[in-house]
Design an enzyme around this catalytic site. Structure first.
Site, PDB file in Angstrom:
ATOM      1  N   ASN A 175       7.037   0.799   4.502  1.00 36.59           N
ATOM      2  CA  ASN A 175       5.586   0.729   4.604  1.00 36.59           C
ATOM      3  C   ASN A 175       5.179   1.358   5.930  1.00 36.59           C
ATOM      4  OD1 ASN A 175       2.849  -0.183   4.902  1.00 36.59           O
ATOM      5  ND2 ASN A 175       3.299  -1.834   3.441  1.00 36.59           N
TER       6      ASN A 175
ATOM      7  N   HIS B 256       0.769  -6.869 -13.133  1.00 32.87           N
ATOM      8  CA  HIS B 256      -0.695  -6.946 -13.182  1.00 32.87           C
ATOM      9  C   HIS B 256      -1.287  -6.111 -14.310  1.00 32.87           C
ATOM     10  CE1 HIS B 256      -0.435  -8.001  -8.628  1.00 32.87           C
ATOM     11  NE2 HIS B 256      -0.219  -9.065  -9.400  1.00 32.87           N
TER      12      HIS B 256
ATOM     13  N   ARG C 169     -10.722   5.182 -12.624  1.00 33.62           N
ATOM     14  CA  ARG C 169      -9.347   5.049 -12.108  1.00 33.62           C
ATOM     15  C   ARG C 169      -8.340   5.608 -13.107  1.00 33.62           C
ATOM     16  NH1 ARG C 169      -8.611  -1.027 -10.575  1.00 33.62           N
ATOM     17  NH2 ARG C 169      -6.526  -0.340  -9.963  1.00 33.62           N
TER      18      ARG C 169
ATOM     19  N   VAL D 135      -1.040  -0.642 -11.807  1.00 37.51           N
ATOM     20  CA  VAL D 135      -1.501  -0.589 -13.205  1.00 37.51           C
ATOM     21  C   VAL D 135      -1.460   0.846 -13.735  1.00 37.51           C
ATOM     22  CG1 VAL D 135      -2.885  -2.690 -12.990  1.00 37.51           C
ATOM     23  CG2 VAL D 135      -3.942  -0.466 -12.459  1.00 37.51           C
TER      24      VAL D 135
HETATM   25  C1  BV8 Z   1      -3.066 -16.047 -10.280  1.00 32.33           C
HETATM   26  C2  BV8 Z   1      -4.822  -5.582 -11.354  1.00 32.33           C
HETATM   27  C3  BV8 Z   1      -3.592 -18.245 -10.782  1.00 32.33           C
HETATM   28  C4  BV8 Z   1      -6.283  -5.303 -11.297  1.00 32.33           C
HETATM   29  C5  BV8 Z   1      -4.389  -6.934  -9.379  1.00 32.33           C
HETATM   30  C6  BV8 Z   1      -1.326 -18.324  -4.384  1.00 32.33           C
HETATM   31  C7  BV8 Z   1      -0.720 -18.502  -5.635  1.00 32.33           C
HETATM   32  C8  BV8 Z   1      -1.341 -18.039  -6.789  1.00 32.33           C
HETATM   33  C9  BV8 Z   1      -2.578 -17.353  -6.700  1.00 32.33           C
HETATM   34  C10 BV8 Z   1      -3.160 -17.174  -5.467  1.00 32.33           C
HETATM   35  C11 BV8 Z   1      -2.550 -17.655  -4.321  1.00 32.33           C
HETATM   36  N1  BV8 Z   1      -3.335 -17.356  -3.273  1.00 32.33           N
HETATM   37  C12 BV8 Z   1      -4.418 -16.676  -3.719  1.00 32.33           C
HETATM   38  C13 BV8 Z   1      -4.353 -16.567  -5.037  1.00 32.33           C
HETATM   39  C14 BV8 Z   1      -5.347 -15.928  -5.869  1.00 32.33           C
HETATM   40  C15 BV8 Z   1      -5.100 -14.437  -6.044  1.00 32.33           C
HETATM   41  C16 BV8 Z   1      -4.708 -13.727  -4.780  1.00 32.33           C
HETATM   42  O1  BV8 Z   1      -3.541 -13.436  -4.580  1.00 32.33           O
HETATM   43  N2  BV8 Z   1      -5.674 -13.408  -3.956  1.00 32.33           N
HETATM   44  C17 BV8 Z   1      -5.362 -12.650  -2.753  1.00 32.33           C
HETATM   45  C18 BV8 Z   1      -6.503 -11.684  -2.478  1.00 32.33           C
HETATM   46  C19 BV8 Z   1      -5.148 -13.623  -1.611  1.00 32.33           C
HETATM   47  N3  BV8 Z   1      -4.092 -14.232  -7.057  1.00 32.33           N
HETATM   48  C20 BV8 Z   1      -4.483 -14.189  -8.332  1.00 32.33           C
HETATM   49  O2  BV8 Z   1      -5.620 -14.399  -8.695  1.00 32.33           O
HETATM   50  C21 BV8 Z   1      -3.422 -13.878  -9.361  1.00 32.33           C
HETATM   51  N4  BV8 Z   1      -3.552 -14.841 -10.411  1.00 32.33           N
HETATM   52  O3  BV8 Z   1      -2.299 -16.374  -9.448  1.00 32.33           O
HETATM   53  O4  BV8 Z   1      -3.570 -16.899 -11.203  1.00 32.33           O
HETATM   54  C22 BV8 Z   1      -3.565 -18.992 -11.999  1.00 32.33           C
HETATM   55  C23 BV8 Z   1      -2.468 -19.783 -12.210  1.00 32.33           C
HETATM   56  C24 BV8 Z   1      -2.451 -20.529 -13.356  1.00 32.33           C
HETATM   57  C25 BV8 Z   1      -3.512 -20.442 -14.263  1.00 32.33           C
HETATM   58  C26 BV8 Z   1      -4.595 -19.607 -14.028  1.00 32.33           C
HETATM   59  C27 BV8 Z   1      -4.623 -18.864 -12.901  1.00 32.33           C
HETATM   60  C28 BV8 Z   1      -3.628 -12.540 -10.024  1.00 32.33           C
HETATM   61  C29 BV8 Z   1      -3.555 -11.445  -9.027  1.00 32.33           C
HETATM   62  C30 BV8 Z   1      -3.594 -10.106  -9.759  1.00 32.33           C
HETATM   63  C31 BV8 Z   1      -4.820  -9.339  -9.348  1.00 32.33           C
HETATM   64  N5  BV8 Z   1      -4.812  -8.017  -9.966  1.00 32.33           N
HETATM   65  N6  BV8 Z   1      -4.329  -5.752  -9.997  1.00 32.33           N
HETATM   66  C32 BV8 Z   1      -6.582  -3.936 -10.775  1.00 32.33           C
HETATM   67  O5  BV8 Z   1      -5.656  -3.202 -10.370  1.00 32.33           O
HETATM   68  O6  BV8 Z   1      -7.774  -3.580 -10.791  1.00 32.33           O
HETATM   69  S1  BV8 Z   1      -3.808  -7.028  -7.806  1.00 32.33           S
HETATM   70  C33 BV8 Z   1      -4.129  -5.581  -7.046  1.00 32.33           C
HETATM   71  O7  BV8 Z   1      -3.880  -5.859  -5.694  1.00 32.33           O
HETATM   72  C34 BV8 Z   1      -3.255  -4.405  -7.394  1.00 32.33           C
HETATM   73  O8  BV8 Z   1      -2.294  -4.730  -8.358  1.00 32.33           O
HETATM   74  C35 BV8 Z   1      -2.575  -4.050  -6.102  1.00 32.33           C
HETATM   75  O9  BV8 Z   1      -1.260  -3.679  -6.288  1.00 32.33           O
HETATM   76  C36 BV8 Z   1      -2.657  -5.319  -5.392  1.00 32.33           C
HETATM   77  C37 BV8 Z   1      -2.805  -5.217  -3.893  1.00 32.33           C
HETATM   78  O10 BV8 Z   1      -1.616  -5.323  -3.403  1.00 32.33           O
HETATM   79  P1  BV8 Z   1      -0.814  -4.012  -2.895  1.00 32.33           P
HETATM   80  O11 BV8 Z   1      -0.187  -3.375  -4.076  1.00 32.33           O
HETATM   81  O12 BV8 Z   1       0.025  -4.471  -1.819  1.00 32.33           O
HETATM   82  O13 BV8 Z   1      -1.904  -3.010  -2.400  1.00 32.33           O
HETATM   83  P2  BV8 Z   1      -2.669  -3.047  -0.997  1.00 32.33           P
HETATM   84  O14 BV8 Z   1      -3.748  -2.049  -1.104  1.00 32.33           O
HETATM   85  O15 BV8 Z   1      -2.975  -4.461  -0.637  1.00 32.33           O
HETATM   86  O16 BV8 Z   1      -1.583  -2.549   0.065  1.00 32.33           O
HETATM   87  C38 BV8 Z   1      -1.064  -1.239  -0.031  1.00 32.33           C
HETATM   88  C39 BV8 Z   1       0.078  -1.170   0.950  1.00 32.33           C
HETATM   89  O17 BV8 Z   1       0.652   0.130   0.857  1.00 32.33           O
HETATM   90  C40 BV8 Z   1      -0.360  -1.351   2.414  1.00 32.33           C
HETATM   91  O18 BV8 Z   1       0.526  -2.262   3.036  1.00 32.33           O
HETATM   92  C41 BV8 Z   1      -0.213   0.052   3.006  1.00 32.33           C
HETATM   93  O19 BV8 Z   1       0.191  -0.017   4.356  1.00 32.33           O
HETATM   94  C42 BV8 Z   1       0.889   0.606   2.154  1.00 32.33           C
HETATM   95  N7  BV8 Z   1       0.908   2.074   2.054  1.00 32.33           N
HETATM   96  C43 BV8 Z   1      -0.126   2.941   2.143  1.00 32.33           C
HETATM   97  N8  BV8 Z   1       0.332   4.199   1.960  1.00 32.33           N
HETATM   98  C44 BV8 Z   1       1.678   4.108   1.744  1.00 32.33           C
HETATM   99  C45 BV8 Z   1       2.041   2.754   1.810  1.00 32.33           C
HETATM  100  N9  BV8 Z   1       3.305   2.340   1.634  1.00 32.33           N
HETATM  101  C46 BV8 Z   1       4.243   3.279   1.411  1.00 32.33           C
HETATM  102  N10 BV8 Z   1       3.966   4.598   1.338  1.00 32.33           N
HETATM  103  C47 BV8 Z   1       2.710   5.046   1.502  1.00 32.33           C
HETATM  104  N11 BV8 Z   1       2.439   6.366   1.428  1.00 32.33           N
END
Ligand code: BV8
Ligand code: ZN
Length: 255
Positions: A222, A120, A71, A104
């Site tokens: 989006n 992140h 990546r 990232v």
């Molecule tokens: C934490 C780095 C807890 C790594 C990433 C509620 C509260 C707290 C936590 C949680 C919760 N519910 C669930 C959780 C756990 C978890 C979570 O969210 N799980 C999800 C799957 C439900 N969260 C965590 O674990 C977080 N930690 O809360 O810790 C804690 C608290 C106290 C003590 C200890 C622990 C940490 C989350 C961070 C994860 N790391 N990235 C890496 O990159 O490898 S997140 C990763 O996902 C990326 O950063 C990425 O950005 C993100 C996904 O989100 P999007 O950016 O939206 O990307 P996605 O692909 O989903 O969507 C893309 C969008 O773009 C689409 O909508 C598409 O339509 C659109 N698109 C496409 N093309 C275009 C476009 N838009 C515009 N123009 C275009 N051309």
């Protein structure tokens, strides 16, 4: 050409503090796969979220390090797109712009944005699991992991500990100071632009709700529907690399 709402354009011209919140979609037109996209190469059988965890790295450090190196290589070979450039340009028109990203990669910085809040973490800043010292990459271009898929993570020059990717994995806490600054900015925003995020990952996605509660004018760009469609004031369907430059041009016409 998209006609943006005049109230939004007025809000951007008058807003003293604009907050931009980006997700993987902002880098999509630079050729960087989003988390929704299927993985390619050796990692196509994995879901990104499976690899972006401490457990995956513990279980198979070379596979996960290889994935991050591939990546990092993809980002080095990519260029910022119109979305990154428009956001950097926007900062020159407004008294205060805060850029918060879930991404990232360093494409915002390479487009000219400063003081980017990386919720992140960053691919470019891996660190030692033992002493947490930052690891500087020796080679300019990362090795091409596409053949093997696996690369042994380097060792720390100071303590010999294993180097890990400088990102926040699922299950890990976000960097406290960055999270605090992001929440404060969301609460103070006059206009809050949510660009290219599925608003699935928490707690990052809750920033838009903070901005709405605080009375900001909220905008989403989006091409696909998201869970925030019913909550934000304006939603524009389309690619950010095309729509953001149009928004800047209509808010601050260059001629
Ligand atoms: C934490 C780095 C807890 C790594 C990433 C509620 C509260 C707290 C936590 C949680 C919760 N519910 C669930 C959780 C756990 C978890 C979570 O969210 N799980 C999800 C799957 C439900 N969260 C965590 O674990 C977080 N930690 O809360 O810790 C804690 C608290 C106290 C003590 C200890 C622990 C940490 C989350 C961070 C994860 N790391 N990235 C890496 O990159 O490898 S997140 C990763 O996902 C990326 O950063 C990425 O950005 C993100 C996904 O989100 P999007 O950016 O939206 O990307 P996605 O692909 O989903 O969507 C893309 C969008 O773009 C689409 O909508 C598409 O339509 C659109 N698109 C496409 N093309 C275009 C476009 N838009 C515009 N123009 C275009 N051309
Ligand atoms: Zn160390």
């Amino acid at each position: 050409m998209t006609e943006f709402d005049e109230q939004l354009l007025e809000g951007m011209r008058k807003g003293r503090h604009i907050v931009v919140f980006t997700g993987a979609g902002a880098s999509a037109e630079s050729g960087i796969p989003t988390f929704r996209d299927r993985q390619s190469g050796l990692w196509q059988k994995f879901d990104a979220a499976e690899l972006a965890t401490p457990g995956a790295f513990r279980a198979d450090p070379s596979l996960v390090w290889g994935w991050y190196e591939s990546r990092r290589r993809a980002v080095r070979c990519a260029q910022p797109n119109g979305a990154h450039e428009a956001i950097a340009q926007m900062a020159r028109h407004v008294p205060r712009l805060t850029l918060i990203t879930q991404n990232v990669d360093d494409l915002h910085e390479r487009a000219g944005s400063r003081d980017v809040l990386h919720l992140h973490g960053e691919l470019a800043h891996p660190y030692c699991e033992g002493c947490r010292r930052r690891h500087d990459f020796q080679e300019q271009t990362p090795p091409d992991a596409c053949q093997t898929g696996r690369i042994e993570p380097p060792r720390c020059a100071t303590c010999g500990g294993r180097i890990r990717p400088g990102v926040v994995w699922f299950g890990e806490s976000l960097p406290g100071a960055v999270w605090q600054a992001s929440c404060e900015a969301a609460r103070q925003a006059h206009v809050f632009l949510c660009i290219g995020t599925s608003s699935v990952v928490q707690p990052a996605a809750s920033l838009t709700g903070l901005a709405i509660e605080a009375g900001a004018m909220t905008v989403q760009i989006n091409p696909n529907p998201t869970s925030m469609d019913g909550d934000v004031r304006f939603t524009y369907r389309g690619p950010a690399g095309m729509l953001l430059p149009q928004l800047i041009e209509q808010a601050w016409p260059s001629n």
